[in-house]
Design an enzyme around this catalytic site. Structure first.
Site, PDB file in Angstrom:
ATOM      1  CD  GLU A  15       1.505   7.048 -26.053  1.00 28.19           C
ATOM      2  OE1 GLU A  15       2.481   7.062 -25.298  1.00 28.19           O
ATOM      3  OE2 GLU A  15       1.065   6.001 -26.584  1.00 28.19           O
ATOM      4  CG  ASN A  36     -28.406  29.785 -10.702  1.00 28.30           C
ATOM      5  OD1 ASN A  36     -29.424  29.424 -11.284  1.00 28.30           O
ATOM      6  ND2 ASN A  36     -28.354  30.907  -9.995  1.00 28.30           N
ATOM      7  CG  HIS A  49       3.845   6.546 -22.415  1.00 29.62           C
ATOM      8  ND1 HIS A  49       3.891   5.951 -23.654  1.00 29.62           N
ATOM      9  CD2 HIS A  49       4.830   5.966 -21.669  1.00 29.62           C
ATOM     10  CE1 HIS A  49       4.870   5.058 -23.667  1.00 29.62           C
ATOM     11  NE2 HIS A  49       5.457   5.048 -22.474  1.00 29.62           N
TER      12      HIS A  49
END
Length: 797
Positions: free
Chosen positions: A69, A378, A47
């Site tokens: 929102e 990895n 917001h």
């Protein structure tokens, strides 16, 4: 324009911080969808970004955050469940938000990035059709009219003479200008409302809200008016509640200021120079104490030097702390990365982070990010097994990667642990053999610890196929290169079926370090103390040769030895003692014994670059200035240990073993005599006296020139004829310097001078002269003295 840029800069700094926080919190929300407090916090962040971007007329960013929102608002009211698919779309919108902010940072505009597809998906999540119209940009219309108003105002302002106004007239003019500004703002908001956009209420606009409420009864009120009025009354209450915690923010902001990094770098450089000056001051103080022992002023001088040293150290620590950043800045991006990799690899992986408050120098924080990305990717791809495999092995379905940081002395340790399948040393060796990375002989003699380090070799990969995550054989070698650039060390420990642990040990700062100063002949070198495990004093008898390499037994281990002079090609010309010092260096699992002549001591050094011309010298990381003003080269331990592999057996008595070969004379010309005299006439007389012998003669005009000829090593001299009175360096000093050289410690030095006093003769003997010939002399006498001292063979006469 300057004011707008200042506001824009603040908006960007705040927004980037908020979005980074949003990214981290959303991943946590996916794991804890019932955490209402976390969800409310995420909603407030979204917001805030939307409200600020709307205020600054960034319509594309406002359009995107508005729909995001909506999704979060439904979730916090329990109307929507955050599933992985929903989170995918929300995270995609975060990525777009970052791209828009970067575009705004670079161009001051958010045009050019298409967000319609993502906005459509967000709309579908909230129950819409997904067919969302792009934002109607009312800004150009307002901007066109706004400049005209401003121009009119400026013209009016030019015509008004404010200096001649009374206070009442000035107040009236201010009221008029404020009223015009409010009218413009109101026109902008109405234009956005007409375009269907949600315009946030500004907290400062209470007076305007009251005026609007007073005007409402005058307007024709349609039937559904009461319901929106209730919503309008409810919204400010929500916003007031959400904004309440923000009242503490001004107090925090006042305690910090933004400082350009260049200023901190400059300050750090100045501190470095101050540390060098402190070291110089301490050295001078030691010399003065030795020279003026017992003097009253020494106590006061010691106090001053101690205070300067203490304050300099405190100042250095304080400045270093200003450059420190929590490593959490790097760690915070990994939850999102783990989450995306989990979905891509169809694995269940949990990331546990600890020690994120541990602080590091800013320059290191910037460099450590990429190596950690490669290591964690990895671990996800090669370490953590699939859920099916984990269940079959009796492991929990959820794999864990633990990332933690902690301090250890003057280093920070970053540890990455996983509970995956671990590293199989035999499999690593076989892969390396097949790819030609190592030979069979190397594989047979390789320990498990050394086998683990094969994953850092360029081109090494155990992936069966090339994917977007791995398989190209690049990544882990980049990790090793980048960590070594930071003077860091990598240590791997692994157990098949249990998991792997990788430790990165990195210095806290790269500017000022603790070093061990060592001496080799007339040279000094600085070895970073972080790489020094211990120092040992040994005798020549403790050095053995195995397969052409020098080794020694250190407790229960066999330690490879190499003389630092052999690595850097320092000629061993000074007298070698029966003992030597070994500096034991450690780099990960590797150890090396570095033989040096002397241990000078531990010192805090400031790393200086060698410059463009000298940079890239193998084995040298930089230079520093010692307390006595001399320059010392800083050893690159990583490169030095690599160079040591090519050095053959080290002997502490090479020069002595070569003495026998030098003594073998096959003709008179094999005898080499140096004549040192500043008088050309005297040199000619001596030459005429010795030429009949057939020996090789070398001339020098003074002591300094003679010493330089000796150092060059072009000749193996059998004797030297030295005058006493000479410019630059006299005969006594020359004789003393020559006796320091191991090769010439038994070299006959014959004084040829006009000084005849007993004290002169005694001084000559003390400096190393073996014969003392006074001028004038006969040619036969000079020749006989030389023949006697060089053991001239009779058959050559």
């Amino acid at each position: 324009m300057d004011e707008f840029q200042e506001i824009l800069q603040d908006f960007l700094v705040e927004s980037f911080e908020l979005v980074e926080k949003l990214d981290e919190d959303l991943v946590e929300l996916e794991s804890n969808p019932d955490d209402l407090e976390l969800l409310n916090g995420i909603f407030r962040v979204a917001h805030t970004v939307k409200g600020a971007s709307s205020f600054l007329n960034f319509d594309v960013l406002t359009h995107l955050t508005h729909h995001m929102e909506d999704v979060l608002n439904r979730a916090r009211h329990g109307e929507l469940t955050i599933t992985p698919d929903v989170m995918d779309v929300i995270l995609e919108s975060i990525d777009l938000m970052k791209a828009l902010l970067e575009k705004i940072r670079d161009t001051s505009s958010d045009d050019g990035i298409d967000v319609s597809a993502c906005v459509g998906r967000l709309d579908k999540i909230t129950g819409g059709s997904g067919d969302v119209k792009p934002p109607v940009s009312a800004a150009p219309v307002v901007e066109e009219s706004a400049p005209e108003v401003v121009e009119d105002e400026s013209e009016d302002e030019d015509e008004i003479d404010y200096d001649s106004m009374s206070p009442e007239d000035v107040e009236a003019e201010i009221e008029r200008l404020l009223a015009e500004r409010q009218a413009e703002d109101k026109a902008k908001r109405e234009a956005k409302i007409a375009a269907g956009e949600d315009v946030p209420h500004m907290p400062d606009a209470e007076d305007e809200t009251k005026e609007e409420k007073k005007e409402e009864p005058k307007k024709a009120a349609p039937a559904p008016t009461p319901a929106p009025a209730t919503q309008q009354q409810a919204k400010p209450k929500e916003e007031v509640k959400a904004a309440a915690p923000a009242r503490k923010a001004p107090a925090q902001v006042e305690q910090t200021i933004r400082v350009d990094v260049k200023r901190l770098d400059h300050l750090m450089n100045l501190i470095g120079e101050l540390v060098l000056a402190k070291n110089r001051l301490i050295k001078i103080n030691d010399d003065v104490e030795e020279r003026y022992e017992g003097e009253e002023f020494l106590e006061e001088l010691n106090q001053v030097v101690s205070i300067v040293s203490l304050v300099t150290t405190d100042l250095q620590i304080a400045v270093m702390k200003t450059r420190m950043l929590p490593i959490g800045k790097v760690f915070n991006k990994f939850p999102r990365m783990i989450r995306d990799l989990s979905r891509e690899l169809n694995k269940k992986i949990d990331l546990v982070i600890s020690g994120e408050d541990t602080e590091l120098d800013k320059s290191i924080v910037e460099e450590i990010g990429d190596p950690l990305v490669h290591i964690i990717r990895n671990s996800c791809d090669h370490g953590i097994e699939s859920p099916e495999d984990r269940l079959a092995k009796g492991k929990p379905e959820l794999g864990t990667i633990a990332l933690k940081a902690y301090n250890e002395g003057n280093q920070i340790v970053i540890q990455i642990d996983d509970d995956g399948k671990g590293l199989d040393p035999e499999m690593l060796k076989n892969h390396s053999l097949n790819k030609g990375i190592i030979t069979e002989k190397e594989a047979d003699s390789m320990s498990d610890k050394e086998a683990f380090t094969l994953i850092f070799k360029p081109g090494f990969s155990t992936a069966a196929a090339v994917t977007s995550v791995s398989g190209r054989g690049v990544g882990m070698d980049v990790v090793k290169t980048n960590i070594e650039k930071l003077n860091g060390i990598i240590d791997i420990d692994s157990e098949v079926g249990k998991g792997t642990s990788i430790k990165l040990k990195i210095p806290l700062t790269l500017a000022i370090i603790q070093a061990l100063l060592v001496g080799v002949q007339e040279e000094h070198y600085a070895i970073p103390l972080a790489s020094v495990l211990e120092t040992v004093r040994i005798s020549k008898d403790e050095i053995y040769t195995v397969e052409g390499k020098s080794v020694m037994r250190l407790r229960d281990d066999v330690l490879s030895l190499v003389h630092i002079g052999d690595i850097f090609e320092v000629e061993r010309i000074l007298d070698a003692s029966e003992h030597a010092y070994v500096v034991v260096l450690g780099l990960g699992t590797s150890k090396l014994g570095l033989i040096v002549d002397t241990l000078v001591g531990q010192e805090e050094i400031v790393i200086k670059s060698l410059g463009d011309y000298l940079k890239g010298i193998e084995g040298i990381a930089g230079a520093t200035i010692r307390g006595d003003g001399g320059v010392t080269l800083i050893v690159d331990v990583v490169a030095l240990m690599s160079m040591a592999k090519d050095v053959k057996s080290t002997s502490l008595s090479d020069s002595e073993s070569g003495a026998g070969a030098i003594n073998e004379k096959n003709s008179a010309s094999d005898y080499v005599i140096m004549i040192v005299d500043d008088s050309k006439t005297d040199r000619t007389i001596m030459r005429k006296a010795l030429e009949p012998m057939g020996v090789t003669l070398v001339e020098a005009g003074d002591g300094q020139e003679a010493l330089n000829i000796l150092k060059s090593g072009d000749y193996n001299f059998d004797a030297m004829l030295i005058d006493i009175e000479m410019p630059r360096m006299d005969g006594y000093t020359l004789a003393s310097e020559i006796k320091k050289y191991n090769r010439y410690k038994n070299l006959p030095l014959i004084a040829v001078t006009s000084r005849t006093s007993k004290s002169d003769r005694m001084r000559g003997v003390e400096s190393g002269m073996v014969e003392y010939i006074t001028k004038p002399y006969s040619a036969d006498y000079l020749a006989s003295v030389v023949q006697r001292n060089v053991n001239f063979k009779a058959e050559f006469l």
